[in-house]
Scaffold this motif. Structure first.
Motif, short mmCIF file in Angstrom:
data_model
loop_
_atom_site.label_atom_id
_atom_site.label_comp_id
_atom_site.label_asym_id
_atom_site.label_seq_id
_atom_site.Cartn_x
_atom_site.Cartn_y
_atom_site.Cartn_z
N ALA A 4 4.46 -38.45 28.89
CA ALA A 4 4.77 -37.14 29.47
C ALA A 4 6.01 -37.21 30.35
CB ALA A 4 3.57 -36.65 30.28
N LYS A 5 6.14 -38.27 31.16
CA LYS A 5 7.32 -38.42 32.02
C LYS A 5 8.58 -38.62 31.20
CE LYS A 5 5.00 -40.13 36.14
NZ LYS A 5 4.80 -41.26 37.05
N ARG A 6 8.49 -39.42 30.13
CA ARG A 6 9.66 -39.65 29.28
C ARG A 6 10.10 -38.35 28.62
NH1 ARG A 6 8.53 -43.35 24.59
NH2 ARG A 6 7.71 -41.45 23.72
N LEU A 7 9.16 -37.58 28.09
CA LEU A 7 9.50 -36.31 27.46
C LEU A 7 10.11 -35.34 28.46
CD1 LEU A 7 6.39 -35.85 25.14
CD2 LEU A 7 8.73 -36.43 24.43
N ASP A 8 9.56 -35.29 29.65
CA ASP A 8 10.09 -34.43 30.70
C ASP A 8 11.51 -34.83 31.07
OD1 ASP A 8 9.69 -32.35 32.84
OD2 ASP A 8 9.97 -34.12 34.13
N ARG A 9 11.72 -36.12 31.28
CA ARG A 9 13.05 -36.63 31.63
C ARG A 9 14.05 -36.33 30.53
NH1 ARG A 9 11.14 -41.25 33.24
NH2 ARG A 9 11.26 -42.20 31.20
N ASN A 10 13.68 -36.57 29.29
CA ASN A 10 14.58 -36.30 28.17
C ASN A 10 14.90 -34.82 28.06
OD1 ASN A 10 14.58 -39.00 27.60
ND2 ASN A 10 13.46 -38.85 25.70
N PHE A 11 13.90 -33.97 28.25
CA PHE A 11 14.12 -32.53 28.17
C PHE A 11 15.13 -32.08 29.22
CE2 PHE A 11 13.15 -28.25 29.68
CZ PHE A 11 13.31 -27.53 28.51
N TRP A 12 14.92 -32.47 30.47
CA TRP A 12 15.79 -32.01 31.55
C TRP A 12 17.18 -32.63 31.50
CZ3 TRP A 12 14.77 -27.63 33.44
CH2 TRP A 12 13.45 -27.18 33.54
N LEU A 13 17.33 -33.77 30.87
CA LEU A 13 18.65 -34.39 30.73
C LEU A 13 19.35 -34.00 29.43
CD1 LEU A 13 17.85 -37.93 32.16
CD2 LEU A 13 19.15 -36.11 33.26
N PHE A 46 18.32 -34.55 26.25
CA PHE A 46 18.16 -35.46 25.13
C PHE A 46 17.08 -34.95 24.18
CE2 PHE A 46 19.66 -38.41 28.50
CZ PHE A 46 20.84 -38.79 27.89
N ASP A 47 17.08 -35.47 22.97
CA ASP A 47 16.03 -35.13 22.02
C ASP A 47 14.68 -35.61 22.53
OD1 ASP A 47 17.86 -34.06 20.24
OD2 ASP A 47 18.13 -35.95 19.17
N LEU A 48 13.63 -34.89 22.14
CA LEU A 48 12.27 -35.29 22.50
C LEU A 48 11.76 -36.22 21.41
CD1 LEU A 48 10.87 -31.88 23.78
CD2 LEU A 48 12.00 -33.70 25.06
N ALA A 49 11.92 -37.51 21.64
CA ALA A 49 11.57 -38.51 20.65
C ALA A 49 10.22 -39.14 20.95
CB ALA A 49 12.65 -39.60 20.61
N ASP A 50 9.47 -39.44 19.90
CA ASP A 50 8.22 -40.17 20.10
C ASP A 50 8.53 -41.66 20.20
OD1 ASP A 50 8.56 -41.17 17.51
OD2 ASP A 50 7.12 -39.80 16.62
N THR A 51 7.51 -42.47 20.38
CA THR A 51 7.70 -43.91 20.59
C THR A 51 8.40 -44.56 19.40
OG1 THR A 51 5.80 -44.02 22.08
CG2 THR A 51 6.53 -46.09 21.09
N GLU A 52 7.99 -44.23 18.18
CA GLU A 52 8.62 -44.83 17.00
C GLU A 52 10.11 -44.51 16.92
OE1 GLU A 52 7.84 -47.10 14.66
OE2 GLU A 52 6.09 -47.40 15.92
N GLU A 53 10.47 -43.26 17.20
CA GLU A 53 11.89 -42.88 17.19
C GLU A 53 12.66 -43.62 18.29
OE1 GLU A 53 11.97 -38.30 15.72
OE2 GLU A 53 10.82 -38.74 17.55
N THR A 54 12.03 -43.78 19.45
CA THR A 54 12.67 -44.49 20.55
C THR A 54 12.89 -45.96 20.19
OG1 THR A 54 11.66 -42.99 22.15
CG2 THR A 54 12.46 -45.09 23.00
N LEU A 55 11.90 -46.58 19.56
CA LEU A 55 12.05 -47.97 19.13
C LEU A 55 13.19 -48.11 18.13
CD1 LEU A 55 8.30 -49.02 18.68
CD2 LEU A 55 9.80 -49.49 20.62
#
Length: 127
Positions: A71-80, A82-91
């Motif tokens: 949730a924190k990663r998605l929030d941070r990405n949204f406000w900055l 960036f795309d809202l990526a899941d763990t597999e996309e991030t890897l």
């Protein structure tokens, strides 16, 4: 004691490196820190880069099991922005980083302006 972290703001980020040591070791530590952050010393081997990327992937995979982290990663990405990526996309994004990407980032971080702040009781600058 050595640590670092990143602080993100809208449209900008700051990377902090922190070192603490005994007062009589300050000059030695500052010289070592300066040499480690020199672009001339950033000639990473492919193996070092691969090891670092896999280490980050391991951390990301483990953290990706925690719903609060996600949730924190998605929030941070949204406000900055960036795309809202899941763990597999991030890897996959981590694994796609190239040596040139790393060197370009290093130049932005360390090739332009640097600030060193030293504080402590009665320290005499000899750097």
């Amino acid at each position: 004691n050595v640590s670092s972290y990143i602080v993100n703001y809208c449209g900008a980020s700051i990377w902090y490196g922190y070192v603490s040591c005994e007062k009589n070791k300050t000059n030695e530590v500052l010289k070592l820190l300066n040499s480690q952050l020199s672009l001339e010393n950033m000639n990473f081997s492919d193996q070092e880069i691969n090891n670092a990327k896999e280490h980050l992937c391991g951390e990301e995979f483990l953290a990706g099991q925690d719903s609060e982290f996600i949730a924190k990663r998605l929030d941070r990405n949204f406000w900055l922005g960036f795309d809202l990526a899941d763990t597999e996309e991030t890897l996959q994004d981590i694994r796609n980083v190239t040596k040139n990407d790393i060197m370009d980032c290093a130049f932005v971080l360390f090739g332009n302006q640097e600030s060193i702040v030293v504080y402590g009781s009665r320290f005499k600058w000899k750097f």
